[in-house]
Design a protein around this motif. Structure first.
Motif, PDB file in Angstrom:
ATOM      1  N   MET A  79      48.342  64.536  46.049  1.00 24.71           N
ATOM      2  CA  MET A  79      49.020  63.953  44.883  1.00 24.71           C
ATOM      3  C   MET A  79      47.997  63.704  43.785  1.00 24.71           C
ATOM      4  N   ALA A  80      48.360  63.994  42.556  1.00 24.92           N
ATOM      5  CA  ALA A  80      47.434  63.809  41.446  1.00 24.92           C
ATOM      6  C   ALA A  80      47.087  62.335  41.299  1.00 24.92           C
ATOM      7  N   ASN A  81      45.862  62.075  40.759  1.00 27.43           N
ATOM      8  CA  ASN A  81      45.435  60.699  40.560  1.00 27.43           C
ATOM      9  C   ASN A  81      46.437  59.936  39.713  1.00 27.43           C
ATOM     10  N   ARG A  82      46.684  58.721  40.123  1.00 25.55           N
ATOM     11  CA  ARG A  82      47.651  57.907  39.391  1.00 25.55           C
ATOM     12  C   ARG A  82      47.004  57.432  38.086  1.00 25.55           C
ATOM     13  N   PRO A  83      47.843  57.135  37.100  1.00 22.30           N
ATOM     14  CA  PRO A  83      47.299  56.634  35.828  1.00 22.30           C
ATOM     15  C   PRO A  83      46.873  55.182  35.944  1.00 22.30           C
ATOM     16  N   GLY A  84      45.947  54.797  35.095  1.00 22.63           N
ATOM     17  CA  GLY A  84      45.511  53.403  35.020  1.00 22.63           C
ATOM     18  C   GLY A  84      44.190  53.176  35.717  1.00 22.63           C
ATOM     19  N   GLY A  85      43.630  51.990  35.517  1.00 22.03           N
ATOM     20  CA  GLY A  85      42.347  51.622  36.093  1.00 22.03           C
ATOM     21  C   GLY A  85      42.491  51.038  37.484  1.00 22.03           C
ATOM     22  N   ALA A  86      41.510  50.154  37.848  1.00 26.98           N
ATOM     23  CA  ALA A  86      41.458  49.631  39.205  1.00 26.98           C
ATOM     24  C   ALA A  86      42.658  48.739  39.521  1.00 26.98           C
ATOM     25  N   LEU A  87      43.180  48.927  40.745  1.00 25.82           N
ATOM     26  CA  LEU A  87      44.266  48.064  41.224  1.00 25.82           C
ATOM     27  C   LEU A  87      43.669  46.837  41.908  1.00 25.82           C
ATOM     28  N   ALA A  88      44.453  45.775  42.003  1.00 29.27           N
ATOM     29  CA  ALA A  88      43.971  44.565  42.687  1.00 29.27           C
ATOM     30  C   ALA A  88      45.155  43.758  43.170  1.00 29.27           C
ATOM     31  N   LYS A  89      44.932  43.049  44.280  1.00 27.86           N
ATOM     32  CA  LYS A  89      45.949  42.102  44.752  1.00 27.86           C
ATOM     33  C   LYS A  89      46.003  40.934  43.776  1.00 27.86           C
ATOM     34  N   ARG A  90      47.060  40.159  43.870  1.00 28.45           N
ATOM     35  CA  ARG A  90      47.170  38.973  43.018  1.00 28.45           C
ATOM     36  C   ARG A  90      46.485  37.786  43.709  1.00 28.45           C
ATOM     37  N   PRO A  91      45.606  37.093  42.997  1.00 33.31           N
ATOM     38  CA  PRO A  91      44.905  35.963  43.636  1.00 33.31           C
ATOM     39  C   PRO A  91      45.846  34.767  43.844  1.00 33.31           C
ATOM     40  N   LEU A  92      45.694  34.114  44.981  1.00 26.94           N
ATOM     41  CA  LEU A  92      46.444  32.894  45.297  1.00 26.94           C
ATOM     42  C   LEU A  92      45.414  31.833  45.701  1.00 26.94           C
ATOM     43  N   TYR A  93      45.253  30.832  44.834  1.00 28.44           N
ATOM     44  CA  TYR A  93      44.268  29.782  45.082  1.00 28.44           C
ATOM     45  C   TYR A  93      44.898  28.674  45.919  1.00 28.44           C
ATOM     46  N   PHE A  94      44.233  28.335  47.032  1.00 28.79           N
ATOM     47  CA  PHE A  94      44.686  27.255  47.923  1.00 28.79           C
ATOM     48  C   PHE A  94      43.584  26.204  47.926  1.00 28.79           C
ATOM     49  N   ILE A  95      43.944  24.982  47.537  1.00 29.26           N
ATOM     50  CA  ILE A  95      42.903  23.950  47.355  1.00 29.26           C
ATOM     51  C   ILE A  95      43.247  22.700  48.163  1.00 29.26           C
ATOM     52  N   TRP A  96      42.305  22.282  49.001  1.00 30.77           N
ATOM     53  CA  TRP A  96      42.413  20.994  49.704  1.00 30.77           C
ATOM     54  C   TRP A  96      41.792  19.904  48.831  1.00 30.77           C
ATOM     55  N   LEU A  97      42.497  18.772  48.679  1.00 28.13           N
ATOM     56  CA  LEU A  97      41.903  17.583  48.050  1.00 28.13           C
ATOM     57  C   LEU A  97      41.808  16.525  49.146  1.00 28.13           C
ATOM     58  N   ALA A  98      40.598  16.253  49.627  1.00 24.84           N
ATOM     59  CA  ALA A  98      40.446  15.418  50.826  1.00 24.84           C
ATOM     60  C   ALA A  98      39.899  14.041  50.466  1.00 24.84           C
ATOM     61  N   ASP A  99      40.661  13.039  50.836  1.00 27.17           N
ATOM     62  CA  ASP A  99      40.241  11.643  50.677  1.00 27.17           C
ATOM     63  C   ASP A  99      39.133  11.371  51.694  1.00 27.17           C
ATOM     64  N   CYS A 100      37.935  11.043  51.212  1.00 24.29           N
ATOM     65  CA  CYS A 100      36.807  10.742  52.096  1.00 24.29           C
ATOM     66  C   CYS A 100      36.337   9.304  51.889  1.00 24.29           C
ATOM     67  N   SER A 101      37.278   8.434  51.553  1.00 22.21           N
ATOM     68  CA  SER A 101      36.933   7.034  51.341  1.00 22.21           C
ATOM     69  C   SER A 101      36.578   6.360  52.668  1.00 22.21           C
ATOM     70  N   GLY A 102      36.026   5.152  52.578  1.00 22.33           N
ATOM     71  CA  GLY A 102      35.554   4.444  53.765  1.00 22.33           C
ATOM     72  C   GLY A 102      36.632   4.233  54.827  1.00 22.33           C
ATOM     73  N   SER A 103      37.873   3.987  54.398  1.00 18.92           N
ATOM     74  CA  SER A 103      38.962   3.733  55.358  1.00 18.92           C
ATOM     75  C   SER A 103      39.276   4.967  56.200  1.00 18.92           C
ATOM     76  N   MET A 104      38.890   6.133  55.745  1.00 17.28           N
ATOM     77  CA  MET A 104      39.155   7.346  56.524  1.00 17.28           C
ATOM     78  C   MET A 104      38.249   7.428  57.756  1.00 17.28           C
ATOM     79  N   SER A 105      37.226   6.559  57.816  1.00 18.55           N
ATOM     80  CA  SER A 105      36.347   6.577  58.989  1.00 18.55           C
ATOM     81  C   SER A 105      36.941   5.774  60.147  1.00 18.55           C
ATOM     82  N   VAL A 106      38.060   5.081  59.877  1.00 26.29           N
ATOM     83  CA  VAL A 106      38.674   4.210  60.878  1.00 26.29           C
ATOM     84  C   VAL A 106      39.670   5.002  61.725  1.00 26.29           C
ATOM     85  N   ASP A 107      39.658   4.732  63.026  1.00 25.93           N
ATOM     86  CA  ASP A 107      40.659   5.291  63.949  1.00 25.93           C
ATOM     87  C   ASP A 107      40.690   6.809  63.981  1.00 25.93           C
TER      88      ASP A 107
END
Lengths: 341, 233
Positions: B1-29
């Motif tokens: 098959m002939a080369n397709r038109p256009g430049g480089a293809l890429a997947k769509r980025p999906l950003y996954f972000i953890w926001l973690a509470d690391c305060s003093g009370s998190m050290s308990v239990d």
């Protein structure tokens, strides 16, 4: 009235004089009715790998003597928009029919044509789409399962349009003007005679994260709180006079967002338009038509995974005099990196 | 098959972000220990979800907040390469600063136009000790902040559910309440797999639609797992 073709400069001068006098341009520069349009069209839709039904639709009509037209629509898909594949088909039909009806046999001058296209046409398209959706609902009433998916307590006509939600892209070409209309995401590209790619309608920077404006868009009226359905207010248009404002482009490409979302960046996507033009010149219209399916499939699989639909209008003289007789299936067109990230 | 038109293809980025509470009370239990183990254990399952949605490129980052907020994993890391280094607990609960830090990264650029809706998971056991409202305003002032799928997990009964609900910003989605390690693990697994999957292949959404979220979020586990009187936070 002048019937014969004149050199461009003379036609432009006459056009300005006639516009100033309020006389119509129609008939001055149109090709005789027994000759083919200077435009040819191509269209293709492919279903995304992640979808069970293609939500896109596209079509074109280059047989008109007043205007040639192409349209692409992208139904929103998902549980809430359970008839959006139908909505997209109806959107394309409404856009093409409304354009042809509004401009058929028009004796309007250019200023009036601009007003018709930019002000009246959006209303007409929405009106036609609503009527077609109503007809579809009458032919195929919502099932109880579908009724359950409507917003709780909402039974107004405006709410019932939501399942049919779709975007819309439209291009109209006559001898006197080119016009574009866009509602929602997707892309309109034009390649000029100098090979530069332009976007007649700039991307809306707020349309990100799969959110889009829609033919089904409603909002509550500030005074009454009732849902208002006036999506023509969200449509963007661009009107370009030919002759005084330049030559018509060699190629116009309308595509759903599944196409541009498949490329690493904007320039990689815009390269599609120039590469297709090169392919038309090298190999001709029929060859490109036969290659489109494979191209779009490959793009969807390695890119966005979404449905992709494309409607192209290209000038007959864009293919070159000998391209139709060549059939070089194994020859790659110049340009075009096929790197996959 | 002939080369397709256009430049480089890429997947769509999906950003996954953890926001973690690391305060003093998190050290308990054992709360911070459970958080560390649960996020680490979720990684292979996130990789499975990513492999099932090949057109989305899942990129993971994380912010830790206690006294101020810092990037714990600053570079968006492909899930295939992502590893979790334990966070430790101690200090205040500067949640507002965490949201400001996140807001900076949601500007365009660096966010690309073609990204999928990001997923942000906020884990906290207490009340913010800084200007939370200012941080939330900064986040919501960014279009990508508004369109991110925001999930919150309240760790223990002292977590401020109202604040977490404000962060979520969608009345249809409630903060998840984890009162023991099993529940926290289960909710972390749900957020990092089920929600991730939903964001990987979202349908389009009309602007101004009545739903507050542009990604349909599936219902969380209705049975949050066993509870034990000795493990209630």
């Amino acid at each position: 009235m002048f019937r014969s073709l004149r050199p461009r400069q003379t036609r432009d001068r006459v056009a300005r004089e006639m516009c100033g006098s309020g006389l119509s341009l129609r008939g001055l520069m149109m090709p005789p009715r027994d000759q083919p349009s200077m435009w040819k069209g191509l269209k293709r839709m492919v279903r995304g790998v992640a979808h069970s039904t293609c939500q896109d639709w596209c079509d074109f009509d280059v047989t008109g003597t007043d205007v040639v037209v192409a349209a692409v629509a992208d139904g929103h898909g998902g549980d809430k928009y359970f008839r959006s594949h139908v909505g997209a088909q109806l959107a394309v039909k409404a856009a093409i029919e409304s354009s042809q009806q509004l401009l058929a046999n028009s004796t309007a001058d250019l200023r009036q044509l601009r007003g018709l296209v930019q002000n009246d046409l959006p209303h007409e398209i929405v009106k036609a789409w609503r009527a077609k959706v109503r007809d579809d609902m009458q032919r195929e009433p919502f099932t109880s399962n579908e009724e359950g998916k409507l917003a709780a307590g909402e039974r107004s006509l405006e709410a019932q349009l939501v399942p049919y939600g779709s975007t819309l892209l439209l291009a109209l070409v006559s001898s006197h003007f080119i016009a574009y209309l866009q509602l929602g995401d997707g892309d309109i590209l034009a390649v000029g005679t100098d090979q530069t790619v332009i976007r007649p309608i700039q991307r809306d920077p707020t349309l990100i994260a799969n959110e889009t404006t829609s033919l089904a868009s409603t909002w509550p009226d500030r005074r009454t709180g009732r849902l208002v359905h006036e999506p023509w207010r969200l449509m963007k248009t661009h009107f370009h006079e030919l002759g005084t404002e330049g030559e018509p482009p060699l190629l116009i490409m309308l595509s759903s967002d599944g196409y541009s979302n498949s490329f690493r960046d904007n320039s990689a996507f815009e390269q599609v338009a120039t590469d297709i033009l090169t392919a038309l010149r090298s190999h001709g219209h029929e060859w490109v038509d036969s290659a489109l399916d494979g191209w779009l499939q490959e793009t969807s699989v390695h890119g966005s995974g979404d449905d992709i639909s494309v409607a192209l209008l290209h000038r007959r003289d864009a293919t070159g005099p000998d391209a139709a007789s060549r059939d070089k299936e194994d020859t790659a067109p110049p340009g075009g990196s096929n790197e996959v990230m | 098959m002939a080369n397709r038109p256009g430049g480089a293809l890429a997947k769509r980025p999906l950003y996954f972000i953890w926001l973690a509470d690391c305060s003093g009370s998190m050290s308990v239990d054992g709360k911070i220990q459970t958080l560390n183990v649960a996020i680490r254990d979720a990684i292979p399952h996130m990789r499975t979800v990513a492999s099932e949605n090949p057109n989305a490129q899942v990129l993971v980052r994380s912010i830790r907040f206690s006294n101020g907020a810092q990037w714990h994993v600053a570079q968006p890391t492909p899930i295939e390469n992502f590893t979790w280094t334990n966070v430790e607990a101690g200090g205040e609960t500067d949640m507002g600063q965490a949201l400001r830090l996140l807001a900076d990264q949601f500007k365009m650029p660096p966010m690309p136009e073609r990204a999928l809706p990001p997923v942000v998971v906020l884990l906290s056991d207490g009340l913010p000790t800084d200007d939370f409202n200012a941080g939330l305003s900064a986040l919501m002032a960014e279009p990508w902040g508004k369109k991110a799928v925001r999930i919150a997990i309240a760790i223990g009964k002292d977590a401020d559910k109202q604040v977490l609900q404000k962060f979520i910003g969608n009345p249809e989605i409630k903060p998840l309440e984890a009162n023991n390690p099993q529940q926290l693990t289960r909710f972390i697994r749900w957020a990092s797999t089920v929600v991730l999957k939903s964001a990987s292949a979202p349908a389009s959404q009309a602007e101004g639609a009545s739903s507050s979220s542009n990604v349909p979020v599936p219902a969380p586990p209705s049975d949050p797992g066993p509870s034990s009187a000795g493990d209630v936070w």
